[in-house]
Design an enzyme around this catalytic site. Structure first.
Site, PDB file in Angstrom:
ATOM      1  N   GLY B  36       0.709  -1.245  -0.220  1.00  0.00           N
ATOM      2  CA  GLY B  36       0.126  -0.196   0.200  1.00  0.00           C
ATOM      3  C   GLY B  36       0.717   1.205   0.006  1.00  0.00           C
ATOM      4  O   GLY B  36       2.019   0.974  -0.349  1.00  0.00           O
ATOM      5  N   TYR B  37       0.051   2.379   0.710  1.00  0.00           N
ATOM      6  CA  TYR B  37       0.882   3.905   0.028  1.00  0.00           C
ATOM      7  C   TYR B  37       1.501   3.543  -1.468  1.00  0.00           C
ATOM      8  O   TYR B  37       2.973   4.052  -1.533  1.00  0.00           O
ATOM      9  CB  TYR B  37       1.580   4.272   1.310  1.00  0.00           C
ATOM     10  CG  TYR B  37       2.115   5.513   1.322  1.00  0.00           C
ATOM     11  CD1 TYR B  37       0.655   5.968   2.271  1.00  0.00           C
ATOM     12  CD2 TYR B  37       2.472   5.852   1.488  1.00  0.00           C
ATOM     13  CE1 TYR B  37       1.259   6.994   2.469  1.00  0.00           C
ATOM     14  CE2 TYR B  37       2.706   7.485   1.816  1.00  0.00           C
ATOM     15  CZ  TYR B  37       1.910   7.752   2.099  1.00  0.00           C
ATOM     16  OH  TYR B  37       2.254   9.348   2.866  1.00  0.00           O
ATOM     17  N   LEU B  38       1.007   3.624  -2.126  1.00  0.00           N
ATOM     18  CA  LEU B  38       1.097   3.438  -3.892  1.00  0.00           C
ATOM     19  C   LEU B  38       1.832   4.366  -4.362  1.00  0.00           C
ATOM     20  O   LEU B  38       1.499   5.734  -3.859  1.00  0.00           O
ATOM     21  CB  LEU B  38       0.051   3.070  -4.697  1.00  0.00           C
ATOM     22  CG  LEU B  38      -0.619   1.473  -3.486  1.00  0.00           C
ATOM     23  CD1 LEU B  38      -1.930   1.205  -4.904  1.00  0.00           C
ATOM     24  CD2 LEU B  38       0.294   0.811  -3.964  1.00  0.00           C
ATOM     25  N   HIS B  42       4.857   1.808  -8.273  1.00  0.00           N
ATOM     26  CA  HIS B  42       3.634   0.669  -8.031  1.00  0.00           C
ATOM     27  C   HIS B  42       2.709   0.690  -9.628  1.00  0.00           C
ATOM     28  O   HIS B  42       2.121  -0.215 -10.272  1.00  0.00           O
ATOM     29  CB  HIS B  42       2.878   1.039  -7.267  1.00  0.00           C
ATOM     30  CG  HIS B  42       3.845   0.775  -5.785  1.00  0.00           C
ATOM     31  ND1 HIS B  42       3.769   1.515  -4.475  1.00  0.00           N
ATOM     32  CD2 HIS B  42       4.090  -0.621  -4.916  1.00  0.00           C
ATOM     33  CE1 HIS B  42       4.073   1.526  -3.654  1.00  0.00           C
ATOM     34  NE2 HIS B  42       4.455   0.115  -3.662  1.00  0.00           N
ATOM     35  N   GLY B 176       9.533  -4.888  -8.038  1.00  0.00           N
ATOM     36  CA  GLY B 176      10.080  -3.992  -8.665  1.00  0.00           C
ATOM     37  C   GLY B 176      11.990  -4.024  -8.488  1.00  0.00           C
ATOM     38  O   GLY B 176      12.183  -4.965  -7.537  1.00  0.00           O
ATOM     39  N   LYS B 177      12.729  -4.124  -9.642  1.00  0.00           N
ATOM     40  CA  LYS B 177      13.946  -4.062  -9.368  1.00  0.00           C
ATOM     41  C   LYS B 177      14.983  -3.342  -8.342  1.00  0.00           C
ATOM     42  O   LYS B 177      15.535  -3.707  -8.578  1.00  0.00           O
ATOM     43  CB  LYS B 177      15.363  -3.834 -10.646  1.00  0.00           C
ATOM     44  CG  LYS B 177      13.947  -5.265 -11.286  1.00  0.00           C
ATOM     45  CD  LYS B 177      14.585  -5.368 -13.289  1.00  0.00           C
ATOM     46  CE  LYS B 177      16.668  -5.954 -13.047  1.00  0.00           C
ATOM     47  NZ  LYS B 177      16.472  -5.646 -15.197  1.00  0.00           N
ATOM     48  N   SER B 214       9.836   5.361  -3.483  1.00  0.00           N
ATOM     49  CA  SER B 214       9.589   4.102  -2.185  1.00  0.00           C
ATOM     50  C   SER B 214       8.693   4.955  -0.850  1.00  0.00           C
ATOM     51  O   SER B 214       8.548   6.372  -0.983  1.00  0.00           O
ATOM     52  CB  SER B 214      11.166   4.671  -0.990  1.00  0.00           C
ATOM     53  OG  SER B 214      10.839   4.031  -0.186  1.00  0.00           O
ATOM     54  N   SER B 215       7.859   3.891  -0.541  1.00  0.00           N
ATOM     55  CA  SER B 215       7.271   4.888  -0.082  1.00  0.00           C
ATOM     56  C   SER B 215       7.213   5.086   1.910  1.00  0.00           C
ATOM     57  O   SER B 215       7.033   5.879   2.366  1.00  0.00           O
ATOM     58  CB  SER B 215       6.356   2.922   0.492  1.00  0.00           C
ATOM     59  OG  SER B 215       5.693   3.058  -0.238  1.00  0.00           O
ATOM     60  N   ARG B 216       8.253   5.222   1.945  1.00  0.00           N
ATOM     61  CA  ARG B 216       9.614   5.439   2.919  1.00  0.00           C
ATOM     62  C   ARG B 216      10.050   7.147   2.499  1.00  0.00           C
ATOM     63  O   ARG B 216      10.954   7.251   3.872  1.00  0.00           O
ATOM     64  CB  ARG B 216      10.681   4.145   3.372  1.00  0.00           C
ATOM     65  CG  ARG B 216       9.399   3.215   3.856  1.00  0.00           C
ATOM     66  CD  ARG B 216      11.217   2.051   4.285  1.00  0.00           C
ATOM     67  NE  ARG B 216      11.136   1.155   5.134  1.00  0.00           N
ATOM     68  CZ  ARG B 216      10.628  -0.022   4.862  1.00  0.00           C
ATOM     69  NH1 ARG B 216      10.803  -0.661   3.757  1.00  0.00           N
ATOM     70  NH2 ARG B 216       9.973  -0.956   5.702  1.00  0.00           N
TER      71      ARG B 216
END
Lengths: 312, 312
Positions: B36-38, B42, B176-177, B214-216
């Protein structure tokens, strides 16, 4: 009348394609995984499979991933033509025998590359070298009973069964309860990894004298075979004792060990464990199973008996 | 024009039934597993999935099995409604969002029963107690790079992905790579366990300034976000250096570490490894990938760049 000869499939893709085409026709598929050298125990699994699925696949594959290098992989008995004859005599027959040459993929790794890096006990699969490196661990259930003396065994079994599930894509798979710990491990794996396979445990099939059927019984001399009856007899006796009110597990276990040793066997373990968790219990309060492994000559035999009734 | 709202499925059986009914109609299914948190990374996976399958399932599930107790499970960002909006804007749409409440089965085990027995580092899943105990290990690939500082991470990823494969039964799955090691591990697992799923790796999506999506990234202050560009920039520079003839890996790595540290980051690792085996190399002779993990503030960021051309 003998049934038709089953279709023999040796290739993974062909196996999966067969299953998918059958499923597309609305058929259900039952898988009976074996290492061959079939006996009445296997036949009873196939008979039971017919109760649960329309088509039956029997896999015959001696899995190097579950033998340690000190075990009997190279001498494991086999008789493919004899197996086929037996399968053709099964009521209702068998649709496919899946008999792959090798289930593992080794990638491009060179043999010695792997040998050099070895820093722990390995299975016969890893000894051959090669790039297979994915293993399924059922971390608690794999530890006790047979897991103590065969630390790589259940890792190999869980892994090869998951491969067979992914290749054959069965609706149902049958396992003998003689391999009680294996059966519990497969059930737990299926639950934990969400395999769409119903796992059915089938009761132990015994010779008339009580000896549990096993491909490894072929290792026994006639004399050892006689002595090995001490396993099933002492299990049966312990069950009766529990039914009569002996719920102290140490006492029950001691009587089993004594009987087997008096007959000349070497006990690997004799344990009374919870049927679900396989954790040792001191006193019977819930359904338990008594599990035994013992050596007679060069055969390591296992057997067990469930106790569902006892006098507290 | 916005696409239709996807079907939201929260139940495993319902998910599998949907997939099976679609397959029975001859449709192919692509799975894009997410937490999630696309973001655009994504979305690019979903766009690519449309190239390979007729129907698209996006799973949204933050997997407690891959977080250690000291990591950011409880604070992991989420925005389900925002995610749905984003999915509806994808070209071609998304057919199903699989968003289970909990993917794990805990059996009858009591919580403290498990806590008492803990004798090693555990994931957030095990911390909660319960009977899940089956884990998939990709024994070599999981060891290096992120595996060094996150020893439970890939065990959790491989396990949850195998669950998703067994529930969704996709024909194709996209990864994802950016998570290079994860992608290699999933590919190896699929090969070793014979999953009938084609795994496709999708190129890293970057912001215009080069930062890998990145979601982060949401953890980064504007200042840290600026500093974090040192990762992608130093990777890009090292790739150019290799193309110009610098094939000494130590030199290349040192220049990356220096650049990130000068920008105020804390390097977890910067390694040049073989693209297949992920084993460290000293000199570039075969295709390699440079992998980096570094902390900026409270965000641990990873990035990588493949080197397929170099001057020997």
């Amino acid at each position: 009348m003998a049934a038709e000869e089953p279709l023999i499939i040796r290739n993974k893709d062909e196996m999966r394609n067969w299953s998918r085409s059958m499923r597309a026709q609305g058929k259900t598929i039952g898988l009976v995984p074996t290492m061959g050298y079939l006996h009445k125990g296997h036949i009873s699994l196939i008979n039971e499979a017919h109760q649960h699925a329309q088509l039956i696949v029997v896999s015959i594959y001696v899995n190097p991933g579950q033998f340690s290098t000190s075990e009997d992989l190279s001498s494991y008995p086999s008789d493919f033509n004899g197996d086929l004859q037996k399968l053709m005599s099964v009521n209702g027959g068998v649709d496919v025998v899946f008999n792959p040459y090798d289930l593992y993929d080794y990638g491009s790794k060179r043999e010695n590359e792997c040998l050099e890096k070895r820093d722990k006990e390995v299975s016969c699969l890893e000894e051959k070298g090669g790039g297979h490196e994915t293993w399924i661990r059922v971390e608690n259930l794999e530890k006790g009973l047979c897991g103590k003396s065969r630390p790589l065994f259940f890792r190999g079994v869980a892994t090869v069964v998951s491969k067979l599930f992914n290749i054959v894509e069965p609706d149902v798979a049958l396992f003998g309860k003689k391999d009680y710990q294996q059966w519990r491990i497969i059930r737990r794996m299926v639950r934990d990894l969400d395999f769409a396979v119903r796992v059915i445990g089938s009761e132990i099939v015994r010779e008339d004298n009580g000896l549990a059927m096993s491909s490894r019984n072929v290792y026994l001399s006639p004399e050892e075979r006689q002595k090995a009856l001490s396993i099933s007899r002492s299990l049966s006796k312990a069950k009766h004792a529990a039914e009569e009110g002996e719920v102290n597990c140490k006492k029950l276990q001691d009587s089993i060990v004594l009987a087997i040793e008096e007959a000349g066997g070497k006990v690997d373990y004799a344990e009374i464990v919870d049927q679900e968790s396989l954790e040792a219990v001191e006193e019977i309060k819930d359904p338990v199973v008594i599990c035994v492994a013992a050596w007679f000559g060069k055969a390591r035999l296992i057997d067990n008996i469930e106790i569902n009734d006892w006098k507290p």
